[in-house]
Design a protein around this motif. Structure first.
Motif, mmCIF file in Angstrom:
data_model
loop_
_atom_site.group_PDB
_atom_site.id
_atom_site.type_symbol
_atom_site.label_atom_id
_atom_site.label_comp_id
_atom_site.label_asym_id
_atom_site.label_seq_id
_atom_site.Cartn_x
_atom_site.Cartn_y
_atom_site.Cartn_z
ATOM 1 N N LYS A 239 -26.253 -18.228 -33.074
ATOM 2 C CA LYS A 239 -25.134 -18.314 -32.133
ATOM 3 C C LYS A 239 -24.245 -17.082 -32.310
ATOM 4 O O LYS A 239 -24.187 -16.478 -33.389
ATOM 5 C CB LYS A 239 -24.317 -19.583 -32.356
ATOM 6 C CG LYS A 239 -25.088 -20.869 -32.064
ATOM 7 C CD LYS A 239 -24.180 -22.093 -32.213
ATOM 8 C CE LYS A 239 -24.969 -23.378 -31.994
ATOM 9 N NZ LYS A 239 -25.493 -23.461 -30.612
ATOM 10 N N PHE A 240 -23.558 -16.733 -31.236
ATOM 11 C CA PHE A 240 -22.609 -15.623 -31.288
ATOM 12 C C PHE A 240 -21.226 -16.154 -30.936
ATOM 13 O O PHE A 240 -21.027 -16.769 -29.884
ATOM 14 C CB PHE A 240 -23.010 -14.519 -30.317
ATOM 15 C CG PHE A 240 -22.052 -13.349 -30.317
ATOM 16 C CD1 PHE A 240 -21.827 -12.611 -31.465
ATOM 17 C CD2 PHE A 240 -21.360 -12.998 -29.159
ATOM 18 C CE1 PHE A 240 -20.950 -11.561 -31.481
ATOM 19 C CE2 PHE A 240 -20.474 -11.944 -29.156
ATOM 20 C CZ PHE A 240 -20.272 -11.210 -30.326
ATOM 21 N N HIS A 241 -20.272 -15.929 -31.823
ATOM 22 C CA HIS A 241 -18.904 -16.418 -31.656
ATOM 23 C C HIS A 241 -18.008 -15.229 -31.289
ATOM 24 O O HIS A 241 -17.955 -14.241 -32.021
ATOM 25 C CB HIS A 241 -18.410 -17.058 -32.956
ATOM 26 C CG HIS A 241 -19.308 -18.155 -33.447
ATOM 27 N ND1 HIS A 241 -19.063 -19.486 -33.220
ATOM 28 C CD2 HIS A 241 -20.470 -18.105 -34.149
ATOM 29 C CE1 HIS A 241 -20.024 -20.199 -33.765
ATOM 30 N NE2 HIS A 241 -20.889 -19.393 -34.339
ATOM 31 N N LEU A 242 -17.299 -15.344 -30.165
ATOM 32 C CA LEU A 242 -16.495 -14.226 -29.675
ATOM 33 C C LEU A 242 -15.111 -14.707 -29.266
ATOM 34 O O LEU A 242 -14.983 -15.589 -28.405
ATOM 35 C CB LEU A 242 -17.176 -13.588 -28.470
ATOM 36 C CG LEU A 242 -16.442 -12.411 -27.822
ATOM 37 C CD1 LEU A 242 -16.390 -11.215 -28.771
ATOM 38 C CD2 LEU A 242 -17.110 -12.020 -26.507
ATOM 39 N N PRO A 243 -14.043 -14.145 -29.847
ATOM 40 C CA PRO A 243 -12.687 -14.513 -29.419
ATOM 41 C C PRO A 243 -12.345 -13.836 -28.099
ATOM 42 O O PRO A 243 -12.659 -12.657 -27.883
ATOM 43 C CB PRO A 243 -11.802 -13.974 -30.558
ATOM 44 C CG PRO A 243 -12.580 -12.828 -31.119
ATOM 45 C CD PRO A 243 -14.040 -13.191 -30.974
ATOM 46 N N LEU A 244 -11.715 -14.583 -27.200
ATOM 47 C CA LEU A 244 -11.292 -14.063 -25.893
ATOM 48 C C LEU A 244 -9.800 -14.289 -25.719
ATOM 49 O O LEU A 244 -9.205 -15.138 -26.364
ATOM 50 C CB LEU A 244 -12.052 -14.771 -24.762
ATOM 51 C CG LEU A 244 -13.573 -14.674 -24.737
ATOM 52 C CD1 LEU A 244 -14.147 -15.525 -23.633
ATOM 53 C CD2 LEU A 244 -14.010 -13.222 -24.586
ATOM 54 N N THR A 245 -9.210 -13.513 -24.814
ATOM 55 C CA THR A 245 -7.792 -13.741 -24.496
ATOM 56 C C THR A 245 -7.644 -15.069 -23.783
ATOM 57 O O THR A 245 -8.575 -15.561 -23.149
ATOM 58 C CB THR A 245 -7.259 -12.623 -23.586
ATOM 59 O OG1 THR A 245 -8.062 -12.566 -22.399
ATOM 60 C CG2 THR A 245 -7.295 -11.284 -24.287
#
Length: 245
Positions: A239-245
């Motif tokens: 899985k790829f975890h990415l923070p977004l605004t």
């Protein structure tokens, strides 16, 4: 005692590897790779990767390193070597890279991304900055925000800062294997299996390491409307975890 590293300007943090520290530094207009003893910091050996004092005619007669770099070709961000199979790939400018064989302590190959496209110097943009004066950062001209070299198997992935492409080279020879348009790409998140994960300003994409072809049924995974990446993501267990605004 005189400091043997006096006058050296380190261009990025060192790479720890095999009890040694490998660091790229500038001294007297020469860009050098230094191998330091990790215990006491003494210089084990060093090699010149690029020289801004040489002319192209002189380099052509020598037919060997160091790379000739014009004065306007500088690193706009930190430079750290990347390592695989006894080879270090070192960024030496915003579009030039040199590979060093650690066994023979010699330059293996050089690659200049400006050979395949026009080099455009543009101001550095902070991709995470909040809108100023009502202007959305989505409207600003963009570049790759991370020029770190990513290596997997016999492939080297490059994202030269002002390039409009993502490039894949063969590790042993430096020959170009494939290239793709940058689009709105910001950085390469990593490589998992045979997939290169690319983070853009509006979407996520993945291409095959072998040939650059798309690996997902849909070309992109779009972010929610108005959302952009707000930091670095990480890969974990498929899985790829990415923070977004």
């Amino acid at each position: 005692l005189a400091n043997p590293l006096a006058g050296y300007f380190f261009l990025g943090p060192p790479l720890p590897f095999g009890g040694r520290l490998y660091v790229i530094a500038l001294q007297d207009q020469q860009t050098r790779l230094l191998e330091l003893n990790a215990t006491n910091g003494t210089v084990v050996w060093q090699i010149t990767l690029a020289d801004r004092n040489l002319t192209e005619d002189l380099q052509a007669r020598k037919q060997q390193s160091p790379f000739v770099l014009p004065q306007n070709r500088q690193l706009k961000s930190g430079a750290t070597p990347s390592s695989s199979d006894g080879i270090l790939v070192c960024p030496i400018s915003d579009s030039s890279f040199v590979a060093v064989n650690l066994t023979t302590r010699s330059v293996l190959w050089m690659y200049d991304a400006t050979n395949s496209e026009t080099h455009q110097t543009r101001p550095m943009i902070n991709p995470w900055q909040a809108p100023v004066g009502g202007t959305s950062p989505m409207d600003e001209p963009q570049t790759w925000t991370d020029t770190s070299v990513t290596i997997s198997g016999n492939r080297v992935i490059l994202t030269p800062q002002f390039s409009e492409k993502i490039l894949c080279l063969e590790l042993a020879t430096g020959s170009l294997q494939w290239s793709l348009p940058r689009g709105d790409g910001l950085y390469v998140a990593g490589i998992t299996g045979e997939q290169v994960i690319i983070v853009g300003r509006s979407h996520l994409s993945a291409v095959r390491l072998a040939d650059g072809s798309n690996t997902w049924d849909k070309r992109y995974i779009e972010f929610p409307a108005g959302a952009i990446p707000s930091g670095r993501g990480y890969l974990s267990k498929g899985k790829f975890h990415l923070p977004l605004t």
